[in-house]
Design a protein around this motif. Sequence first.
Motif, mmCIF file in Angstrom:
data_model
loop_
_atom_site.group_PDB
_atom_site.id
_atom_site.type_symbol
_atom_site.label_atom_id
_atom_site.label_comp_id
_atom_site.label_asym_id
_atom_site.label_seq_id
_atom_site.Cartn_x
_atom_site.Cartn_y
_atom_site.Cartn_z
ATOM 1 N N ASP A 149 0.869 -1.173 0.000
ATOM 2 C CA ASP A 149 0.000 0.000 0.000
ATOM 3 C C ASP A 149 0.909 1.226 0.000
ATOM 4 O O ASP A 149 1.549 1.541 1.004
ATOM 5 C CB ASP A 149 -0.896 -0.006 1.242
ATOM 6 N N GLN A 171 0.257 4.274 0.050
ATOM 7 C CA GLN A 171 -0.155 5.369 0.936
ATOM 8 C C GLN A 171 0.381 5.183 2.338
ATOM 9 O O GLN A 171 0.770 6.145 2.996
ATOM 10 C CB GLN A 171 -1.677 5.482 0.971
ATOM 11 N N THR A 172 0.403 3.944 2.825
ATOM 12 C CA THR A 172 0.841 3.678 4.188
ATOM 13 C C THR A 172 2.259 3.130 4.266
ATOM 14 O O THR A 172 2.888 3.188 5.327
ATOM 15 C CB THR A 172 -0.102 2.667 4.858
ATOM 16 N N GLU A 222 -1.960 -7.418 7.390
ATOM 17 C CA GLU A 222 -1.196 -6.204 7.086
ATOM 18 C C GLU A 222 0.007 -6.141 8.014
ATOM 19 O O GLU A 222 -0.116 -6.374 9.224
ATOM 20 C CB GLU A 222 -2.068 -4.967 7.273
ATOM 21 N N TYR A 273 -1.415 -3.386 -6.763
ATOM 22 C CA TYR A 273 -1.845 -2.163 -6.092
ATOM 23 C C TYR A 273 -2.500 -1.212 -7.084
ATOM 24 O O TYR A 273 -2.075 -1.073 -8.232
ATOM 25 C CB TYR A 273 -0.647 -1.480 -5.447
ATOM 26 N N SER A 331 -6.108 4.920 -4.861
ATOM 27 C CA SER A 331 -5.307 5.046 -3.650
ATOM 28 C C SER A 331 -5.810 4.009 -2.640
ATOM 29 O O SER A 331 -7.000 3.917 -2.380
ATOM 30 C CB SER A 331 -5.459 6.432 -3.056
ATOM 31 N N SER A 332 -4.873 3.229 -2.101
ATOM 32 C CA SER A 332 -5.158 2.196 -1.099
ATOM 33 C C SER A 332 -6.222 1.204 -1.553
ATOM 34 O O SER A 332 -7.174 0.900 -0.835
ATOM 35 C CB SER A 332 -5.565 2.846 0.236
ATOM 36 N N ASP A 367 -10.863 -2.513 -1.246
ATOM 37 C CA ASP A 367 -10.419 -1.331 -0.511
ATOM 38 C C ASP A 367 -9.506 -1.775 0.624
ATOM 39 O O ASP A 367 -9.917 -2.547 1.496
ATOM 40 C CB ASP A 367 -11.629 -0.578 0.046
ATOM 41 N N LEU A 368 -8.252 -1.314 0.624
ATOM 42 C CA LEU A 368 -7.296 -1.759 1.626
ATOM 43 C C LEU A 368 -7.529 -1.128 2.993
ATOM 44 O O LEU A 368 -6.989 -1.602 3.995
ATOM 45 C CB LEU A 368 -5.869 -1.445 1.153
ATOM 46 N N LYS A 369 -8.316 -0.061 3.054
ATOM 47 C CA LYS A 369 -8.615 0.566 4.342
ATOM 48 C C LYS A 369 -9.775 -0.137 5.045
ATOM 49 O O LYS A 369 -9.689 -0.479 6.216
ATOM 50 C CB LYS A 369 -8.936 2.041 4.144
#
Length: 233
Positions: free
Chosen positions: A55, A57-58, A73, A98, A101-102, A134-136
Amino acid sequence: MYHPGGIDFDGTNVWIPVAQYRPNSSAIIYRVDAATLDVHKQFEVKDHFGGIVMDKQTGHLVGNTWGSRRFAEWDLQGKQLSTSENPNYFIDYQDCQYVPSSKMLCDGITNLPQTPAAGGAGATYELGSMAMIDLKSHSVIRDVPFQQWSTAGHVATRNPFKMTADGNHLSMKVAPDNGDEGNGTGTGTEKQDSEKRHPASRRVAFHLGNNHPVARISRTKVTHSPVARRDSV
């Protein structure tokens, strides 16, 4: 451990999970420097993880277990930050990449039993699919069936894939077949602008999510080249 799963490239490093070829086992996460090809053992995990993405973003890594029943994760030192059950029982993911975003885009397959007239218990139907996750929230944003087959008769999403975007057009490269099969391993390319070169190609359409336009793609000629075997992960 000898079974490499779905890989990811973060722009600098290639991330590779290598696991025992059985569920509920263990895996090693490797980092390969794309410039020097130096291999680094990053960390070990206590389960079969057959796919991984970073990811961006993170800066964290996200992996999926055998059959994609669970996601985990980690930070880059291997500390597990979270784990979640996969809410989708549609397919088993084989490879993921990927998506900003995320998010991650995954392909996969489910082998469905057939009716007695179609061969019964000794026959299966390969149902392929693509899913955006969605990874979040760990939720499935969209999943759609993908029914294009290789010359060996396997659904295109059975093994690794790579999706690229050029404006509103998507191109997808796949390697669905195993190298020990009679027809060898085929690498196929799906792309929108191929109809000019292959006017007989059959057009298909699929939708990848609310923020992605419908991409009309046409199947090009399948070429054959040997690649490593990738089984269910």
